[in-house]
Design a protein around this motif. Sequence first.
Motif, PDB file in Angstrom:
ATOM      1  N   LEU B  54       0.821  -1.201   0.000  1.00 56.42           N
ATOM      2  CA  LEU B  54       0.000   0.000   0.000  1.00 56.42           C
ATOM      3  C   LEU B  54       0.862   1.260   0.000  1.00 56.42           C
ATOM      4  CD1 LEU B  54      -2.675  -1.026   2.702  1.00 56.42           C
ATOM      5  CD2 LEU B  54      -2.890  -1.134   0.215  1.00 56.42           C
ATOM      6  N   GLU B  74       2.717   0.994 -10.138  1.00 62.76           N
ATOM      7  CA  GLU B  74       1.395   1.018  -9.495  1.00 62.76           C
ATOM      8  C   GLU B  74       0.508  -0.127  -9.981  1.00 62.76           C
ATOM      9  OE1 GLU B  74      -0.123   2.556  -7.025  1.00 62.76           O
ATOM     10  OE2 GLU B  74       1.792   3.503  -6.554  1.00 62.76           O
ATOM     11  N   GLY B  75       0.588  -0.398 -11.284  1.00 60.48           N
ATOM     12  CA  GLY B  75      -0.244  -1.449 -11.870  1.00 60.48           C
ATOM     13  C   GLY B  75       0.110  -2.812 -11.297  1.00 60.48           C
ATOM     14  N   ALA B  78      -1.025  -3.029  -7.730  1.00 63.10           N
ATOM     15  CA  ALA B  78      -2.476  -3.237  -7.648  1.00 63.10           C
ATOM     16  C   ALA B  78      -2.807  -4.706  -7.936  1.00 63.10           C
ATOM     17  CB  ALA B  78      -3.192  -2.318  -8.637  1.00 63.10           C
ATOM     18  N   GLU B  79      -2.116  -5.261  -8.918  1.00 57.01           N
ATOM     19  CA  GLU B  79      -2.344  -6.666  -9.282  1.00 57.01           C
ATOM     20  C   GLU B  79      -1.968  -7.589  -8.121  1.00 57.01           C
ATOM     21  OE1 GLU B  79      -0.945  -7.515 -13.284  1.00 57.01           O
ATOM     22  OE2 GLU B  79      -0.464  -9.549 -12.616  1.00 57.01           O
ATOM     23  N   ARG B  81      -1.863  -6.743  -4.968  1.00 50.06           N
ATOM     24  CA  ARG B  81      -2.828  -6.563  -3.871  1.00 50.06           C
ATOM     25  C   ARG B  81      -4.107  -7.344  -4.156  1.00 50.06           C
ATOM     26  NH1 ARG B  81      -1.110  -0.945  -3.970  1.00 50.06           N
ATOM     27  NH2 ARG B  81      -2.936  -0.444  -5.240  1.00 50.06           N
ATOM     28  N   ALA B  82      -4.466  -7.360  -5.450  1.00 45.97           N
ATOM     29  CA  ALA B  82      -5.697  -8.069  -5.816  1.00 45.97           C
ATOM     30  C   ALA B  82      -5.541  -9.578  -5.642  1.00 45.97           C
ATOM     31  CB  ALA B  82      -6.068  -7.740  -7.261  1.00 45.97           C
ATOM     32  N   ALA B 107     -14.096  -7.686  -4.044  1.00 43.61           N
ATOM     33  CA  ALA B 107     -12.704  -8.146  -4.087  1.00 43.61           C
ATOM     34  C   ALA B 107     -12.409  -8.933  -5.359  1.00 43.61           C
ATOM     35  CB  ALA B 107     -12.413  -9.016  -2.861  1.00 43.61           C
ATOM     36  N   VAL B 109     -13.720  -8.014  -8.349  1.00 43.42           N
ATOM     37  CA  VAL B 109     -13.836  -7.103  -9.501  1.00 43.42           C
ATOM     38  C   VAL B 109     -12.544  -7.025 -10.313  1.00 43.42           C
ATOM     39  CG1 VAL B 109     -14.089  -4.651 -10.119  1.00 43.42           C
ATOM     40  CG2 VAL B 109     -15.779  -5.767  -8.653  1.00 43.42           C
ATOM     41  N   PRO B 110     -11.369  -6.909  -9.655  1.00 39.05           N
ATOM     42  CA  PRO B 110     -10.138  -6.810 -10.450  1.00 39.05           C
ATOM     43  C   PRO B 110      -9.871  -8.038 -11.318  1.00 39.05           C
ATOM     44  CG  PRO B 110      -9.737  -6.114  -8.191  1.00 39.05           C
ATOM     45  CD  PRO B 110     -11.092  -6.737  -8.223  1.00 39.05           C
ATOM     46  N   ARG B 112     -12.079  -9.564 -13.100  1.00 39.84           N
ATOM     47  CA  ARG B 112     -13.064  -9.585 -14.197  1.00 39.84           C
ATOM     48  C   ARG B 112     -13.837 -10.901 -14.225  1.00 39.84           C
ATOM     49  NH1 ARG B 112     -11.540  -5.479 -18.064  1.00 39.84           N
ATOM     50  NH2 ARG B 112      -9.640  -4.463 -17.337  1.00 39.84           N
TER      51      ARG B 112
END
Lengths: 494, 229
Positions: B54, B74-75, B78-79, B81-82, B107, B109-110, B112
């Motif tokens: 984070l 960042e991408g 984020a991946e 973290r997902a 949780a 949603v990332p 798809r």
Amino acid sequence: MYLTYIRRELRRRSKQAIVIAIGLAIGIGLVMTVSATSAGVKAAQGKVLHSLYGVGTDMTVTKTAAAGKSGFEHFGNFNFGRSSSTTHPKAGTHLSRNSLTAEIGQATLPASDVTKVASLDGVSAATGGLQLTDTSFSGTIPSFNSSGGFSSSSGSSVHTNFNIGTFTVDGIQITKSGVGPLTSSDISKGKFFTTADNTKDVAIVSSSYATQEKLKVGSDLKVAGKELKVIGIASTGSSSTDVYIPLGTAQKLAKMKNDVTTIYVSATSANDVSTVASAVHKVLPKATVTTSATLANEVSGSIKSAANLASKLGKWLSFAALIVAFIIAGLLMMAAVSRRVREFGTLKAIGWRTRRIVSQVMGEGVALGLGGGVLGILLGIGGSSMVSAISPKLSATVGPSFDTSGGASPVDFGNGGGGAPFGGSFPGASSHRPSAHGVGDAARSVAVHLTAPLQGNDILLAVVLAVAGGVVAGAFGCWRAARLRPAAALRRIE
Amino acid sequence: MYQLIDVRKYFDRGGNVVRALDGVSLAIGENDFLAIQGPTGQGKTTLLTLLGGLDRPSSGQVIFDGRDLGALGEGDLAELRAEAFGFVFQTFNLIPTLTAKENVEAALVPFRTGKAERTRKALETLDELGLADRATHLPGELSGGQQQRVAIARALVKDPKVLLADEPTGNLDEDTRDEIVALLERLWRDRGITLVIVTHDSSVARRAQRIAIIKGGRVSVRKEQALAR
């Protein structure tokens, strides 16, 4: 999830959402109302121009009278012994004259010019017309005092006892082209001219003039002292022409054989108007070519004020309101996002990418914008309906004003100079139309009612503005959301 | 799994530099159960944010499965973290406008994932945590313990490698606290995840295999005990 989240979020902060939507709606509604009113003003101007031009006409060709030949020479019929005579008419002499003359300030063009213009590239049709004024005069000459003014036996000024009547007459070329000031579709009673009528003693009168003079189909009407048979009544709306007669008849009665005062020209395409105008100007360099664009600039009166109000104040006011609404919506959205720091931080913490959060915020903004748009369209419909319901009356005047209420009269009564001393107006001269266009013409006033018709474009504009408002509002929020760090999810303060 | 090498995290607070972490080196193995304990404001949460990708360290390295989190874009973060990290927060941090089921679905949603599959997984996880009958309730309609269980379901629905919990019992009464800690312990055992809990509550910390004490931005591991699996 996307739509559910948007819907629930907007419902949660419904008060704020309503404020934003109403703000946008007011802006959009104002823009729509002003836009519709502007369209109404344009339509009103179009009616005015149409009344001057006639159906299907893209431009008119006229010629301004040379200095000293302003058309008043035709009033020579009324020259009761001015400078050329050393004797005044005797007091008590009864005079009665009738004259059919060209419009003041307007010179004539040879009818062959119509053919010249018609043969130009880009011209689909051209017709000639004579714009005339019938003036009748009758009265008794009072005694003159030593200063050249009229006086009674006691020496005081008297009001003259003359009766002057005028009405406007259009001599129109009868063709199948439909170009000109009157077409068969304007006839509400009776019939339109046929080509066989070209030199016949027939007339069509405007409905307003027919009412005023109690004329109907079959009535007789005196033009230039000649009895003409009324064969039709025309509903020409705001046109101020009183009587239409065939061009041949008009030329005969006005003693203007082979002359016209106006050539009505229709271009093949609206895009060719300026090119055709240039071509006409080359062929007839001394003529004045007037297109709707140039004529529109000559329109004055309350319609001009309304046009200015709509195009300047109204447009800027509504756009200012819209921009303020956009900014307020954006700031409120930004504030809303700021209150959701932890929420968005949490979403980032569980793996949502910034662009997904930004699109969520943008979706909320657009939804608000669309909501505002729907309200705005309703407001716009209400606003434009209100304008149409009130239907304010607008006056339009084309050309310089022509004051007959006092001062020097254009009619020369041969008082030996010093100006006409008697005040008073021409009876029946309130709607003097002097014709067409260009310097030297007298004013022509018509009245039209303003409506604010909403068109598809206005609705489209509202939708575009609504989406734009939503995007702007969303963008403020997105900017804030994009800057949030996921660690914000762990803050312990609300 | 985790290798922290001389990690420092400084914050600028109005011109004053706060050294939240000042040279932390720590290793966390796969399926570890680590409690991070220490007084308020000593850097516990800061350490958790670095472990969860984070935030980035001011210096040093936070290596997770061979990847330096501080060096990832960042991408990628984020991946990660997902996919790999599940978070549980003290204040639950549920989306107030979404139901329990929808919060859990968030949780996924990332990934798809299709709506039907998302719903199935969410309901399955809620059922595992004893919340099947609360799936359509909004967070405001649930008790603190239920909300925290929804938050745990949200963290677990994606089968993360690591569960990072920041004071997960801080807002709960004693009974509920014990219930939640027992639940986390069970999940750690059953799922084989790595569990890192930040807590100031010693009774919670004592349940962990190891306790890392943070004080003055530095970490010392005080206890290591083998818990029965």
